[in-house]
Design a protein around this motif. Structure first.
Motif, PDB file in Angstrom:
ATOM      1  N   ILE A 131       0.773  -1.348   0.102  1.00 24.52           N
ATOM      2  CA  ILE A 131       0.106  -0.126   0.034  1.00 24.52           C
ATOM      3  C   ILE A 131       0.978   1.167  -0.113  1.00 24.52           C
ATOM      4  CG2 ILE A 131      -1.636   1.231   1.399  1.00 24.52           C
ATOM      5  CD1 ILE A 131      -2.800  -1.342   2.349  1.00 24.52           C
ATOM      6  N   ASN A 132       2.018   1.049   0.918  1.00 20.93           N
ATOM      7  CA  ASN A 132       2.686   2.370   0.934  1.00 20.93           C
ATOM      8  C   ASN A 132       3.404   2.744  -0.509  1.00 20.93           C
ATOM      9  OD1 ASN A 132       2.036   2.613   3.427  1.00 20.93           O
ATOM     10  ND2 ASN A 132       4.067   2.099   4.413  1.00 20.93           N
ATOM     11  N   ASP A 133       3.852   1.486  -1.117  1.00 25.96           N
ATOM     12  CA  ASP A 133       4.354   1.793  -2.717  1.00 25.96           C
ATOM     13  C   ASP A 133       3.629   2.647  -3.318  1.00 25.96           C
ATOM     14  OD1 ASP A 133       6.735   0.735  -1.669  1.00 25.96           O
ATOM     15  OD2 ASP A 133       6.164  -1.420  -2.493  1.00 25.96           O
ATOM     16  N   ILE A 134       2.288   2.373  -3.484  1.00 22.03           N
ATOM     17  CA  ILE A 134       1.128   3.075  -4.252  1.00 22.03           C
ATOM     18  C   ILE A 134       1.096   4.484  -3.831  1.00 22.03           C
ATOM     19  CG2 ILE A 134      -1.123   2.886  -5.062  1.00 22.03           C
ATOM     20  CD1 ILE A 134      -1.063   0.008  -4.678  1.00 22.03           C
ATOM     21  N   LEU A 135       0.907   4.465  -2.383  1.00 22.22           N
ATOM     22  CA  LEU A 135       1.059   6.095  -1.896  1.00 22.22           C
ATOM     23  C   LEU A 135       1.873   6.812  -2.405  1.00 22.22           C
ATOM     24  CD1 LEU A 135      -0.356   5.232   1.598  1.00 22.22           C
ATOM     25  CD2 LEU A 135      -1.681   6.536  -0.062  1.00 22.22           C
ATOM     26  N   LYS A 136       2.980   6.197  -2.336  1.00 15.58           N
ATOM     27  CA  LYS A 136       4.219   7.200  -2.702  1.00 15.58           C
ATOM     28  C   LYS A 136       4.308   7.533  -4.246  1.00 15.58           C
ATOM     29  CE  LYS A 136       7.074   5.149   0.962  1.00 15.58           C
ATOM     30  NZ  LYS A 136       8.462   4.151   1.233  1.00 15.58           N
ATOM     31  N   GLU A 137       3.888   6.462  -5.131  1.00 17.04           N
ATOM     32  CA  GLU A 137       4.163   6.666  -6.405  1.00 17.04           C
ATOM     33  C   GLU A 137       2.803   7.378  -7.017  1.00 17.04           C
ATOM     34  OE1 GLU A 137       4.518   2.921  -8.136  1.00 17.04           O
ATOM     35  OE2 GLU A 137       6.373   2.406  -6.871  1.00 17.04           O
ATOM     36  N   ARG A 138       1.831   7.395  -6.125  1.00 18.17           N
ATOM     37  CA  ARG A 138       0.435   7.866  -7.024  1.00 18.17           C
ATOM     38  C   ARG A 138      -0.360   9.160  -6.314  1.00 18.17           C
ATOM     39  NH1 ARG A 138      -0.444   7.040 -12.000  1.00 18.17           N
ATOM     40  NH2 ARG A 138      -2.568   6.487 -11.550  1.00 18.17           N
ATOM     41  N   ILE A 139       0.132   9.246  -5.025  1.00 16.36           N
ATOM     42  CA  ILE A 139      -0.950  10.394  -4.322  1.00 16.36           C
ATOM     43  C   ILE A 139      -0.696  11.663  -4.963  1.00 16.36           C
ATOM     44  CG2 ILE A 139       1.304  11.161  -2.962  1.00 16.36           C
ATOM     45  CD1 ILE A 139      -0.794  11.024  -0.441  1.00 16.36           C
ATOM     46  N   ASP A 140       0.353  12.016  -5.597  1.00 15.92           N
ATOM     47  CA  ASP A 140       0.079  13.314  -6.475  1.00 15.92           C
ATOM     48  C   ASP A 140      -0.853  13.304  -7.570  1.00 15.92           C
ATOM     49  OD1 ASP A 140       1.947  11.669  -8.010  1.00 15.92           O
ATOM     50  OD2 ASP A 140       3.019  13.356  -8.591  1.00 15.92           O
ATOM     51  N   HIS A 141      -1.600  12.131  -8.073  1.00 14.45           N
ATOM     52  CA  HIS A 141      -2.483  12.065  -8.908  1.00 14.45           C
ATOM     53  C   HIS A 141      -3.794  12.162  -8.493  1.00 14.45           C
ATOM     54  CE1 HIS A 141       0.124   9.886 -12.258  1.00 14.45           C
ATOM     55  NE2 HIS A 141       1.165   9.938 -11.449  1.00 14.45           N
ATOM     56  N   TYR A 142      -4.028  12.381  -7.342  1.00 17.48           N
ATOM     57  CA  TYR A 142      -5.390  12.399  -6.605  1.00 17.48           C
ATOM     58  C   TYR A 142      -5.319  13.724  -5.733  1.00 17.48           C
ATOM     59  CZ  TYR A 142      -5.546   7.560  -8.347  1.00 17.48           C
ATOM     60  OH  TYR A 142      -5.681   6.628  -8.896  1.00 17.48           O
ATOM     61  N   LEU A 143      -4.840  15.025  -6.203  1.00 17.84           N
ATOM     62  CA  LEU A 143      -4.965  16.137  -5.578  1.00 17.84           C
ATOM     63  C   LEU A 143      -6.167  17.030  -5.897  1.00 17.84           C
ATOM     64  CD1 LEU A 143      -1.412  17.391  -6.201  1.00 17.84           C
ATOM     65  CD2 LEU A 143      -2.438  15.679  -4.176  1.00 17.84           C
ATOM     66  N   ALA A 144      -7.156  16.719  -6.644  1.00 18.05           N
ATOM     67  CA  ALA A 144      -8.227  16.984  -7.081  1.00 18.05           C
ATOM     68  C   ALA A 144      -9.406  16.697  -6.010  1.00 18.05           C
ATOM     69  CB  ALA A 144      -8.805  16.849  -8.541  1.00 18.05           C
ATOM     70  N   TYR A 145     -10.422  17.713  -5.824  1.00 15.12           N
ATOM     71  CA  TYR A 145     -11.606  17.122  -5.152  1.00 15.12           C
ATOM     72  C   TYR A 145     -12.174  15.760  -5.638  1.00 15.12           C
ATOM     73  CZ  TYR A 145     -12.009  21.693  -2.834  1.00 15.12           C
ATOM     74  OH  TYR A 145     -11.842  22.847  -2.268  1.00 15.12           O
ATOM     75  N   GLY A 200      -6.405  11.735  -1.549  1.00 16.94           N
ATOM     76  CA  GLY A 200      -4.920  11.390  -1.339  1.00 16.94           C
ATOM     77  C   GLY A 200      -4.661  10.159  -1.088  1.00 16.94           C
ATOM     78  N   ALA A 201      -5.785   9.849  -0.172  1.00 21.13           N
ATOM     79  CA  ALA A 201      -5.578   8.402   0.439  1.00 21.13           C
ATOM     80  C   ALA A 201      -6.647   7.415  -0.558  1.00 21.13           C
ATOM     81  CB  ALA A 201      -6.251   8.196   1.949  1.00 21.13           C
ATOM     82  N   MET A 202      -8.011   7.713  -0.932  1.00 22.51           N
ATOM     83  CA  MET A 202      -9.052   7.185  -1.528  1.00 22.51           C
ATOM     84  C   MET A 202      -8.484   6.642  -2.937  1.00 22.51           C
ATOM     85  SD  MET A 202     -12.924   7.821  -2.544  1.00 22.51           S
ATOM     86  CE  MET A 202     -12.547   9.071  -3.678  1.00 22.51           C
ATOM     87  N   GLY A 203      -7.630   7.531  -3.543  1.00 18.66           N
ATOM     88  CA  GLY A 203      -7.318   7.209  -5.180  1.00 18.66           C
ATOM     89  C   GLY A 203      -6.173   5.912  -4.888  1.00 18.66           C
ATOM     90  N   PRO A 204      -5.094   5.939  -4.109  1.00 21.06           N
ATOM     91  CA  PRO A 204      -4.204   5.062  -4.191  1.00 21.06           C
ATOM     92  C   PRO A 204      -4.706   3.782  -3.486  1.00 21.06           C
ATOM     93  CG  PRO A 204      -3.254   7.076  -3.316  1.00 21.06           C
ATOM     94  CD  PRO A 204      -4.589   7.464  -3.555  1.00 21.06           C
ATOM     95  N   LEU A 205      -5.654   3.947  -2.507  1.00 27.28           N
ATOM     96  CA  LEU A 205      -6.100   2.619  -1.924  1.00 27.28           C
ATOM     97  C   LEU A 205      -7.216   1.893  -2.861  1.00 27.28           C
ATOM     98  CD1 LEU A 205      -5.776   1.025   0.743  1.00 27.28           C
ATOM     99  CD2 LEU A 205      -7.985   2.154   1.518  1.00 27.28           C
ATOM    100  N   THR A 206      -7.853   2.777  -3.775  1.00 24.08           N
ATOM    101  CA  THR A 206      -8.588   2.244  -4.877  1.00 24.08           C
ATOM    102  C   THR A 206      -7.681   1.260  -5.885  1.00 24.08           C
ATOM    103  OG1 THR A 206     -10.321   3.977  -4.698  1.00 24.08           O
ATOM    104  CG2 THR A 206     -10.149   2.597  -6.651  1.00 24.08           C
ATOM    105  N   GLU A 207      -6.508   1.893  -6.052  1.00 23.11           N
ATOM    106  CA  GLU A 207      -5.538   1.121  -7.046  1.00 23.11           C
ATOM    107  C   GLU A 207      -5.184  -0.198  -6.176  1.00 23.11           C
ATOM    108  OE1 GLU A 207      -2.596   3.146  -8.924  1.00 23.11           O
ATOM    109  OE2 GLU A 207      -3.593   5.063  -9.126  1.00 23.11           O
ATOM    110  N   PHE A 208      -4.963  -0.010  -5.031  1.00 18.28           N
ATOM    111  CA  PHE A 208      -4.392  -1.202  -4.100  1.00 18.28           C
ATOM    112  C   PHE A 208      -5.618  -2.250  -4.175  1.00 18.28           C
ATOM    113  CE2 PHE A 208      -5.687  -3.099  -0.112  1.00 18.28           C
ATOM    114  CZ  PHE A 208      -4.580  -3.884  -0.107  1.00 18.28           C
ATOM    115  N   PHE A 209      -6.913  -1.701  -4.243  1.00 20.48           N
ATOM    116  CA  PHE A 209      -8.014  -2.846  -3.993  1.00 20.48           C
ATOM    117  C   PHE A 209      -8.157  -3.561  -5.480  1.00 20.48           C
ATOM    118  CE2 PHE A 209     -10.130  -0.152  -0.600  1.00 20.48           C
ATOM    119  CZ  PHE A 209     -10.051  -1.271   0.525  1.00 20.48           C
ATOM    120  N   HIS A 210      -7.397  -3.100  -6.401  1.00 23.20           N
ATOM    121  CA  HIS A 210      -7.814  -3.627  -7.679  1.00 23.20           C
ATOM    122  C   HIS A 210      -6.536  -4.288  -8.427  1.00 23.20           C
ATOM    123  CE1 HIS A 210     -11.468  -1.115  -7.757  1.00 23.20           C
ATOM    124  NE2 HIS A 210     -11.848  -1.977  -8.550  1.00 23.20           N
TER     125      HIS A 210
END
Length: 392
Positions: free
Chosen positions: A47-61, A287-297
């Protein structure tokens, strides 16, 4: 009670931290977070790897109640192969929230407008009271355990009956499995008895299950099979906590999930939840929901995370058993520990007892006048050895 409430967890933590900075060997069984043996916060690399790599893709509302992809991910994580069958059986409403606490608040606030009384157990997470008061919903208290220390169905029934003389509906809250602060897990029979009782009220009583520790159940959670045995005639709500499941305490992400009776207006629930969210915190943490969604999939990431969670669950269970043996030797009684983050033991005066423990640099949390909670999740094997030495 006022004195106990001032003896709160944050104050205890502050004292424990201060003593540790002074070079003392502190045993801190207070914080409700999961730590590794080396005292670092337990996290999940996948999960942390996805957060580090992808969190800036989910800065919008994000959407106020989250995305459809997040909903699919959470339901798949919780219910696995049962998901499609449950989606056929029930009308499901879903709202992403700020942690499990946010999910509880959404439910409390929504039911506060429905001529409803909340029913809380006598031994409980104290923050339920705060949430209820802030949400504006009144509550009554039922006895969680009977004399055999199993679910007290008779008192739950009595309190429901009392509520329905004053209100048109009731919302029963149960924190299961691995209840905070007890570490208790209900059995299949207990769930069967509870569901039979709730069915008898023909929709007047809804059940809210706080699933914060569901992933740390040491065996099989019996509720899921029960949901597939038949379609029940009462509404069932789940508060899910990504914070607790994945060690994302500071990112605040969870969900409120409703299994509604046929004919209930799903859109009305969603509009209510959306209005509450917009009027309080606006939207969830993208910033949490986007990466965690990727993790779930990601099947590979899910697999390794499930494996580690199961390993941590087994470790906690073994430490809980060891604490039970220590309490036995000390002549202290405790509630049945079945797994998870906490264990609670019984004393005559919890405040005095905790003060004596603190004189030995042992920090536990009094939850009321006669009960003390140990956060098993914050202890290591070394802590347990030292605890046994100091209390011998």
């Amino acid at each position: 009670m006022t004195q106990i409430m001032r003896y709160d967890i944050l104050s205890i933590q502050e004292r424990a931290t201060k003593r540790k900075k002074e070079g003392r060997n502190v045993i801190n069984g207070c914080a409700g977070m999961l730590f590794e043996e080396d005292k670092t916060l337990c996290t999940f690399e996948s999960i942390n790897d996805i957060l580090k790599e992808r969190i800036d893709h989910y800065l919008a509302y994000p959407g106020v109640l989250g995305s459809e992809e997040f909903q699919e991910g959470v339901l798949s994580w919780l219910f696995e192969e049962r998901k499609e069958d449950l989606e056929r059986r029930y009308t499901i409403a879903f709202g992403a929230s700020l942690g499990g606490t946010g999910a509880l608040y959404l439910a409390f606030k929504d039911f506060a407008s429905k001529d409803c009384e909340l029913l809380l157990s006598d031994i409980r997470w104290p923050n339920y009271d705060t949430l209820a008061k802030e949400a504006g919903i009144g509550f009554s208290i039922y006895s969680l355990f009977n004399d055999e220390e199993t679910l007290n169905i008779s008192d739950i029934k009595a309190k429901i009956d009392q509520s329905l003389t004053r209100f048109s509906s009731a919302l029963l809250l149960i924190n299961d499995p691995c209840q905070n602060p007890l570490g208790y897990c209900m059995s299949e029979r207990e769930y069967e008895n509870l569901f039979a009782l709730l069915e008898s009220y023909r929709g007047q009583v809804s059940l809210l299950l706080d699933l914060a520790y569901v992933d740390y159940h040491p065996s099989t959670f019996p509720l899921y099979d029960l949901l597939q045995k038949k379609t029940w005639n009462f509404s069932l709500f789940f508060a899910f906590s990504a914070s607790k499941s994945f060690g994302l305490y500071g990112l605040r992400l969870g969900a409120l999930i409703a299994f509604l009776q046929k004919g209930e207006n799903k859109d009305k629930f969603l509009e209510d939840w959306k209005t509450i969210a917009r009027g309080t915190y606006s939207c969830v943490n993208n910033g949490a929901m986007g990466p965690l969604t990727e993790f779930f999939h990601s099947p590979a990431a899910r697999f390794v995370t499930k494996e580690k969670i199961q390993m941590e669950s087994r470790r906690l269970f073994k430490m809980g058993e060891r604490l039970e043996r220590l309490l036995d030797r000390l002549g202290l009684s405790y509630f049945p520990y079945k797994g998870g983050f906490y264990l609670t033991f019984k004393v005559e005066d919890s405040l005095s007892f905790c003060k004596k423990l603190e004189s030995k640099d042992i920090y536990f949390a009094p939850i009321d006048e006669r009960h003390i909670r140990i956060a098993v999740s914050g202890l290591s094997q070394g802590d347990l050895e030292e605890l046994e030495r100091r209390l011998s």
